[in-house]
Write a protein that holds these residues in place. Sequence first.
Motif, PDB file in Angstrom:
ATOM      1  N   ARG A  80      42.812  34.750  42.764  1.00 54.07           N
ATOM      2  CA  ARG A  80      43.016  35.817  42.877  1.00 54.07           C
ATOM      3  C   ARG A  80      42.978  36.264  41.236  1.00 54.07           C
ATOM      4  NH1 ARG A  80      40.804  40.308  44.178  1.00 54.07           N
ATOM      5  NH2 ARG A  80      42.688  41.288  43.137  1.00 54.07           N
ATOM      6  N   TYR A  81      43.578  35.297  39.881  1.00 53.83           N
ATOM      7  CA  TYR A  81      43.623  35.271  38.876  1.00 53.83           C
ATOM      8  C   TYR A  81      42.708  36.084  37.712  1.00 53.83           C
ATOM      9  CZ  TYR A  81      45.000  33.569  34.444  1.00 53.83           C
ATOM     10  OH  TYR A  81      45.440  33.923  32.644  1.00 53.83           O
ATOM     11  N   CYS A  88      48.019  38.107  41.197  1.00 54.65           N
ATOM     12  CA  CYS A  88      47.890  36.793  41.250  1.00 54.65           C
ATOM     13  C   CYS A  88      49.014  35.816  40.918  1.00 54.65           C
ATOM     14  CB  CYS A  88      47.386  36.054  40.539  1.00 54.65           C
ATOM     15  SG  CYS A  88      47.159  34.651  40.176  1.00 54.65           S
TER      16      CYS A  88
END
Length: 203
Positions: A80-81, A88
Amino acid sequence: MGLFDSLKSQAISTIRKEAGSAVNNAVNGAMQNIGKGRNHTETFQFNVLPQNLSELQALPEASLDSAFKTAALVIVALTRYEQDTAACFEMLNFLKGPEPLSEFEKQFLKDRLSGATYKTMSFFDGAIPGNNYQPMVPYTLKVSENPYSFDNENWAVMYVTSGGADSPRPIKLRKKPSTGQWFLNEIQCLSDIRTPVAADPWA
């Protein structure tokens, strides 16, 4: 030698033989078990990847009762970064337990993942440079141990394999004895991998 002495001698001899046999069996059993389970790999599948902390916590692996589960969720959270760095970090803070991400760790992730978030997807089955690290669905992730993974009490080093690297990459974890849960200690799996074909001028 009287009858009593003879019976006593036989009893002592029998006890010694049985004790020796028990010791030998114990030693043999221990020797046979050395290395067993020390190259174990666990496979995790996700139909969809969690988008936020609540979705991560809804996964069965979020019990964090094994180092394998926690290591798998570290990779899941890292995906999810690029799309949502805050989400994240929330997921990683959950996986960090009593010690949330430090500013140094956040900068480390920025240095490793900015412009290279394909690294996180590369740990899922089917993700290779030739398909720009697009994994198969369901998302399948393997986490392994080696004979030294649990050498230090309450610590573990687990391994994940990237489709763009030749050797497994480590994730360091720490166990909280009061809860039996394993928490992320250090992300060590984000060194460079082979460039995806779409970004490789020599492809």
